[in-house]
Design an enzyme around this catalytic site. Sequence first.
Site, short mmCIF file in Angstrom:
data_model
loop_
_atom_site.label_atom_id
_atom_site.label_comp_id
_atom_site.label_asym_id
_atom_site.label_seq_id
_atom_site.Cartn_x
_atom_site.Cartn_y
_atom_site.Cartn_z
NE ARG A 1 3.82 -7.70 10.13
CZ ARG A 1 3.19 -7.03 9.18
NH1 ARG A 1 2.22 -7.57 8.49
NH2 ARG A 1 3.53 -5.78 8.89
CD GLU B 1 -2.77 1.30 2.43
OE1 GLU B 1 -2.72 0.42 3.31
OE2 GLU B 1 -3.54 2.27 2.45
CE LYS C 1 3.17 0.05 4.61
NZ LYS C 1 2.50 -0.17 3.32
P1 ATP Z 1 2.82 -2.18 7.62
O1 ATP Z 1 2.02 -2.55 8.83
O2 ATP Z 1 4.26 -2.01 7.90
O3 ATP Z 1 2.24 -1.04 6.86
P2 ATP Z 1 1.56 -3.85 5.78
O4 ATP Z 1 1.45 -5.33 5.81
O5 ATP Z 1 0.35 -3.06 6.05
O6 ATP Z 1 2.74 -3.46 6.70
P3 ATP Z 1 1.67 -3.54 2.97
O7 ATP Z 1 2.10 -2.38 2.19
O8 ATP Z 1 0.24 -3.89 2.96
O9 ATP Z 1 2.17 -3.33 4.44
O10 ATP Z 1 2.55 -4.81 2.64
C1 ATP Z 1 2.87 -5.30 1.37
C2 ATP Z 1 3.28 -6.73 1.53
O11 ATP Z 1 4.41 -6.85 2.39
C3 ATP Z 1 2.17 -7.54 2.14
O12 ATP Z 1 2.02 -8.74 1.43
C4 ATP Z 1 2.63 -7.78 3.55
O13 ATP Z 1 2.13 -8.98 4.05
C5 ATP Z 1 4.15 -7.80 3.40
N1 ATP Z 1 4.80 -7.41 4.64
C6 ATP Z 1 4.62 -6.27 5.34
N2 ATP Z 1 5.34 -6.29 6.47
C7 ATP Z 1 6.00 -7.47 6.49
C8 ATP Z 1 6.91 -8.09 7.41
N3 ATP Z 1 7.28 -7.49 8.53
N4 ATP Z 1 7.39 -9.31 7.10
C9 ATP Z 1 7.03 -9.91 5.96
N5 ATP Z 1 6.18 -9.40 5.06
C10 ATP Z 1 5.66 -8.18 5.31
MG MG Z 2 -1.17 -2.10 5.44
#
Ligand code: ATP
Ligand code: MG
Length: 551
Positions: A256, A31, A266
């Site tokens: 994760r 995102e 983020k």
């Molecule tokens: P954040 O909470 O940091 O914003 P998110 O999962 O909301 O993380 P996205 O932009 O939706 O962030 O993530 C894109 C991809 O990266 C998703 O498939 C998510 O599962 C993966 N991802 C995000 N954080 C991690 C992590 N700590 N370890 C492994 N994969 C991750």
């Molecule tokens: Mg997210």
Amino acid sequence: MDHNSNFIRSIIKEDLETGKHKEIITRFPPEPNGYLHIGHAKSIVINFGLADEFNGKTNLRFDDTNPLKEDQEYVDAIKEDVKWLGYEWDELCFASDYFEEMYNRAVLLIKKGKAYVDDLTPEQIREYRGTLTEPGKESPYRNRSLEENLDLFERMRNGEFESGSKVLRAKIDMASPNINMRDPVLYRISHARHHNTGDKWCIYPMYDFAHPIGDAIEGVTHSLCTTEFEDHRPLYDWVIKECEMENQPQQIEFGRLNITNTVMSKRKLKQLVDEGYVDGWDDPRMPTISGLRRRGYTPEAIREFVKATGVSKSSGAVDAAMLEHFVREDLKLKAPRTMAVLRPLKVVIANYPEDQVELLDAEINPENPEMGMRQIPFSREIYIERDDFMENPPKKYFRLFPGNEVRLKHAYFIRCEEVIKDENGEIIELRCTYDPETKSGSGFTGRKVKGTIHWVDAKHAIPAEFRLYEPLITDEDENEEENEEKTFLDYVNPNSLETVQGFIEPNMKDVKPYDKFQFFRHGYFSVDSKHSTKDKTVFNRIVSLKSSFKL
Ligand code: ATP
Ligand code: MG
């Protein structure tokens, strides 16, 4: 990645062997609401890595369904970071490119009696949803006619209603043991300008609706995500089926990546930036890809680290020392080894001829002789590290103290003869003598010294700034936020940055941003890309030389 224990790889392999898929397609779906962090690197390495391994494809898809939080700046930064990590996407996609198609699928659901427009407020919807132990309650709007639902949904799209006043919900089962299946919201109204679609839309699909449709449109075969989506999988499958998507992607979850002494979300990272704890998303203390890049981490080190953490369902925190281990490994043979004095103390070598300068030969990297030799000027005045002198040393202090002799790396033995202080009693200079017989490489065996210290020639040294880092977040255990009054901001390390002014060897005069060196005894450093100027080079310490980490 340990291929034997990678369960996703096994699934893909089987799907190719049984002919379920001829070719696999994965996607990395960030995102654009912030910069990528090293947790995302894990997802990138898994998605791109597996597709590469099986000659498949990987799309970069921006999951841009929430215009209030998203921005073009993040889109650009994410593209740059994925490329820098060494990956090329097949297609660049935006969930927002599919808004029309998603809308049509939502209309299909309404026509099938599988979705309805609800006028409950967000609070009421939450209340009606029930709990883990209690079933939910049906909305009074749940049984609107198809015609009314179609009409209202169209008018939602046309902007006739205020933000938040209505939603489109799936009609599934308010008593489902899985709360995600209790008539989840599919669309909400938000009169917000979107970075990609501008003002074209004022209704936006929810993640749980947009994601499976995006995957299916792109022909994604294996939709890899993190374990918090495990409970959403039944809904993912429901959307694919009820929207009658031709392709049927399979969602698979993995754990994760979390790392000690840092935060990995983020939202929290944005808070650190917005509230001024750090100097931007690319601050070298940040676990963002751009921060790690600026700090001096290499794509190779990050990829190897992520692979070594493996693919499993669990998501325990990995020791930050493991990440450091991988950058040391990567730089060991690549980085030139030079000398830098971080906290200088002037030394005058009283018996060295006043106008003489000699050039000493040294290997650029003794572990990698192919890198060749460098020359280091040496003359009567040099700088040594303040810490390498003590007026009243404790036992077993082998560096310089009055009357003691040490080796200057690549040069001579020097002996401290006199300590010069200013009117406040501060040591400002040392008078030493050197022994010409003891030149490095001359084969001198007359006597031994216990300490070797580094130095730079005062006349030729180049001033430089060094930034030394500690972890951004202290106290890993308490950081679990069990203590309700405290937030992670209470654990931001106030000493995470120390800046010192010193000198580097003159042969480093042409360094460029991101150039990396191993400074003798100090560790690996990288030229800062943001604050270095023509007059002053700024170095970020990537990592010290010491490691307690064992793989
Ligand atoms: P954040 O909470 O940091 O914003 P998110 O999962 O909301 O993380 P996205 O932009 O939706 O962030 O993530 C894109 C991809 O990266 C998703 O498939 C998510 O599962 C993966 N991802 C995000 N954080 C991690 C992590 N700590 N370890 C492994 N994969 C991750
Ligand atoms: Mg997210």
